[in-house]
Design an enzyme around this catalytic site. Structure first.
Site, PDB file in Angstrom:
ATOM      1  N   HIS A 211       0.769  -1.086   0.005  1.00 24.19           N
ATOM      2  CA  HIS A 211      -0.030   0.134   0.036  1.00 24.19           C
ATOM      3  C   HIS A 211       0.915   1.242  -0.089  1.00 24.19           C
ATOM      4  CE1 HIS A 211      -3.191  -2.826   0.924  1.00 24.19           C
ATOM      5  NE2 HIS A 211      -3.864  -1.941   0.047  1.00 24.19           N
TER       6      HIS A 211
ATOM      7  N   ARG B 113     -10.191   4.737  -1.286  1.00 23.90           N
ATOM      8  CA  ARG B 113      -9.779   3.786  -0.107  1.00 23.90           C
ATOM      9  C   ARG B 113      -9.887   4.449   1.181  1.00 23.90           C
ATOM     10  NH1 ARG B 113      -5.590   2.105  -4.257  1.00 23.90           N
ATOM     11  NH2 ARG B 113      -5.309  -0.114  -4.392  1.00 23.90           N
TER      12      ARG B 113
ATOM     13  N   GLU C 135     -12.514  -9.358  -5.180  1.00 20.70           N
ATOM     14  CA  GLU C 135     -10.877  -9.643  -4.966  1.00 20.70           C
ATOM     15  C   GLU C 135     -10.634 -10.756  -4.348  1.00 20.70           C
ATOM     16  OE1 GLU C 135      -9.485  -6.323  -2.720  1.00 20.70           O
ATOM     17  OE2 GLU C 135     -11.341  -6.485  -1.362  1.00 20.70           O
TER      18      GLU C 135
ATOM     19  N   ASP D 180      -5.572  -8.303  -4.588  1.00 25.32           N
ATOM     20  CA  ASP D 180      -5.888  -9.223  -3.703  1.00 25.32           C
ATOM     21  C   ASP D 180      -6.293 -10.308  -4.524  1.00 25.32           C
ATOM     22  OD1 ASP D 180      -5.236  -8.202  -1.197  1.00 25.32           O
ATOM     23  OD2 ASP D 180      -6.786  -6.834  -1.124  1.00 25.32           O
TER      24      ASP D 180
ATOM     25  N   ARG E 196       1.142 -10.574  -1.241  1.00 29.11           N
ATOM     26  CA  ARG E 196       1.471  -9.568  -1.880  1.00 29.11           C
ATOM     27  C   ARG E 196       2.454  -8.484  -1.420  1.00 29.11           C
ATOM     28  NH1 ARG E 196      -4.131  -5.973  -1.693  1.00 29.11           N
ATOM     29  NH2 ARG E 196      -2.835  -4.112  -2.253  1.00 29.11           N
TER      30      ARG E 196
ATOM     31  N   CYS F 112     -10.298  -2.103 -10.442  1.00 22.29           N
ATOM     32  CA  CYS F 112      -9.465  -0.975  -9.597  1.00 22.29           C
ATOM     33  C   CYS F 112      -8.207  -1.445  -9.394  1.00 22.29           C
ATOM     34  CB  CYS F 112     -10.480  -0.474  -8.727  1.00 22.29           C
ATOM     35  SG  CYS F 112     -10.820  -1.459  -7.309  1.00 22.29           S
TER      36      CYS F 112
HETATM   37  C1  PEP Z   1      -7.107  -4.772  -4.785  1.00 17.94           C
HETATM   38  O1  PEP Z   1      -7.064  -5.845  -3.825  1.00 17.94           O
HETATM   39  O2  PEP Z   1      -6.902  -4.863  -5.922  1.00 17.94           O
HETATM   40  C2  PEP Z   1      -7.561  -3.516  -4.327  1.00 17.94           C
HETATM   41  C3  PEP Z   1      -7.631  -2.575  -5.301  1.00 17.94           C
HETATM   42  O3  PEP Z   1      -7.557  -2.979  -3.116  1.00 17.94           O
HETATM   43  P1  PEP Z   1      -6.393  -2.749  -1.953  1.00 17.94           P
HETATM   44  O4  PEP Z   1      -5.200  -2.625  -3.027  1.00 17.94           O
HETATM   45  O5  PEP Z   1      -6.528  -1.578  -1.302  1.00 17.94           O
HETATM   46  O6  PEP Z   1      -6.317  -4.099  -1.168  1.00 17.94           O
HETATM   47 MG    MG Z   2      -7.741  -5.299  -1.988  1.00 22.87          MG
END
Ligand code: PEP
Ligand code: MG
Length: 547
Positions: A188, A295, A430, A454, A464, A501
């Protein structure tokens, strides 16, 4: 010159002085001391440094959010000057013969408890403040915040690794770039750098030592290279590359206001991902057609306590208004995994990415969820907000979420509070479970937004966050692409529009594939909007795809 090779997070080029971020371990364990006078002096020094920090925070907040919102930092300064608070701490150091960290912690807890037990709601609310100021002093005693940004105009931050909450505490206006020896491109913090359009290279492998502090560094985000103390030839080369980047940006500028349309006339919505309203300028500057992922958990991550309904309402309203009727998809709280804050008091878990996170927290702590939903619904009267739920695995969860929204709507109706009755409700796809169940889920929602970050993690069973596994983390894996294809098909069959997204939405090598799958929307970091539009405008879906 020291050359480091890492992984690029954002393809910018930046040149500036290096500043090292240190993560100091915070410990409030009590231990006996030899010299009480010296310990009191340590406490006083930390208290004064904390007051100086708060003064700076106040001045900055006045400029950014106005005097009323900034007042909290003035209140905190006054609390740190309170005689009872100071006497209690010094008394514990002298009488109990304990270290300053423990004395501040104990006093903070005792005062917080005292405030909590008062009748008056205003005084009760001071309990969070006293914990906050105590935490600030303890942090100073343990070596200070990770980095004192006040010393610099503009810097490249170098760190071992940075958690999202640490990154958010840095003054992003002053950050030219990030270089971290660890860290994954899917983290993140990496996503944040992309949102802000800040050049960043992670996973260089080499720990940087204090002697590089203040040295000039270059981040070449195009190749994932970092040069420390560069020679003349490298500097000249990088300036040239920077100029070429400027030319490319100029070319993309021409695409502002132009439709994101293929050569054969299919229009795709190109939206932007943001973390908080501070990112609105990036959305508008890059001419995004809406916001496909807000987010909302970043509002929680930047706070030291739960953001109130009004605080959230203001943030959502401001975003909806700034977008002037364009869609703003706000994702409900997705805290957990690497996005953690102390005040949630989540139990430690061996496997947090598969643990108590996102919708699981909201469905367990319904009051918390309802506070956010009320703020979202109230804000929906001021623009085109859509709500999206993260980490869904079943139809039952969606039904439960909708039931809770129904209850919140009823409360608002009873109070005569306005909201958008047509507001769209969607889910993130996801988890493999959601993708597999997308035929059933589509009947329950207005839209799907595919979270490829995810979805890749859970489909491939690869963390990840784990840098060592980056070579295995393959979002192009056919299993991931098949789940995406299924989600789009099933979404459409059930009458839902489907977007992506996750970071994959910005992967230009897959744009044509996604368009051929029939995706309706792609939501990417703001600086990726115009490159994506440029790519879409070169695609002709009426022609056979190139082999
Ligand atoms: C994802 O998991 O692709 C997503 C957009 O959410 P985040 O990256 O905030 O977990
Ligand atoms: Mg996610």
């Amino acid at each position: 010159m020291l050359t480091l090779k890492g992984k690029s997070v954002f393809p910018g080029i930046t040149i500036g002085p290096l500043a090292l971020f240190h993560r100091n371990t915070i410990s409030t364990a009590a231990h006996p001391i030899d010299d009480a006078d010296a310990e009191v002096a340590r406490f006083q020094k930390a208290r004064e440094e904390s007051i100086a920090q708060l003064k700076e925070l106040y001045n900055k907040a006045v400029d950014k959010v106005g005097e009323e919102q900034a007042a909290v930092f003035e209140v905190h300064q006054m609390m740190l000057d309170d005689d009872d608070y100071i006497e209690s701490i010094e008394g514990k150091i002298r009488n109990d013969n304990i270290n300053a960290e423990a004395a501040v912690n104990q006093t903070g807890q005792e005062f917080a408890e005292m405030f909590r037990s008062m009748e008056d709601a205003y005084m009760q609310a001071r309990s969070a403040d006293v914990l906050d100021i105590s935490h600030r002093v303890i942090q100073q005693l343990c070596g200070g915040p990770g980095l004192d940004m006040s010393k610099f105009d503009h810097v490249i931050i170098a760190a071992n690794d940075l958690a999202p909450s640490e990154t958010l505490q840095l003054d992003t206006d002053k950050i030219l770039g990030f270089v971290t020896s660890e860290g994954s491109t899917n983290s993140h913090t990496a996503i944040l750098a992309r949102t802000l359009g800040i050049a960043a290279v992670v996973s260089t492998g080499n720990l940087l030592h204090d002697d590089v502090e203040g040295m000039t560094a270059i981040i070449d985000g195009l190749t994932g290279t970092v040069y420390i103390n560069p020679d003349e030839a490298t500097l000249t080369l990088m300036w040239k590359k920077q100029q070429e980047e400027e030319i490319r940006k100029g070319r993309l500028e021409q695409l502002r206001g132009v439709p994101s349309q293929t050569l054969d006339g299919k229009t795709i919505k190109v939206y932007a991902n943001i973390g908080n309203p501070n990112n609105i300028p990036q959305v508008l500057d890059n001419d995004a057609e809406g916001i496909g992922l807000f987010r909302s958990e970043f509002l929680y991550l930047e706070n030291t306590d739960y953001p109130t309904e009004d605080q959230q309402f203001e943030a959502y309203k401001k975003t909806a208004e700034a977008l002037g009727g364009k869609t703003v998809v706000i994702r409900t709280l997705d805290i957990g995994a690497d996005k953690k804050v102390d005040y949630f008091k989540l139990d430690p878990e061996d496997n947090p990415a598969m643990g108590m996170r996102a919708i699981r927290i909201c469905l367990t702590r319904v009051d918390l969820f309802k506070t956010q939903l009320r703020a979202l619904l109230r804000a929906s009267a001021f623009g085109k907000i859509a709500i999206m739920f993260p980490m869904i695995i079943s139809v039952g969860e969606v039904k439960k979420c909708k039931e809770i929204i129904g209850e919140v709507r009823q409360e608002l109706d009873e109070k005569g509070i306005a909201y958008d009755h047509e507001m769209e409700i969607g889910i993130m796809v996801e988890t493999p479970a959601a993708a597999v169940m997308s035929d059933e889920l589509a009947k329950e929602v207005d839209f799907f937004s595919i979270g490829s970050n995810d979805l890749t993690q859970y489909t491939l069973a690869i963390d990840r966050q784990q840098t060592k596994l980056d070579d295995f983390f393959d979002p192009h894996h056919p299993a991931v692409l098949r789940l995406i294809q299924r989600t789009i098909e099933m979404g459409h069959k059930g009458g839902a529009w489907v977007g992506i997204c996750g970071e994959l939405g910005a992967d230009l090598t897959l744009t044509e594939t996604f368009l051929r799958m029939g995706v309706d929307e792609l939501s990417v970091s703001p600086p990726a909007v115009l490159p994506l539009r440029e790519k879409i405008r070169t695609i002709d879906l009426s022609k056979e795809p190139e082999a």
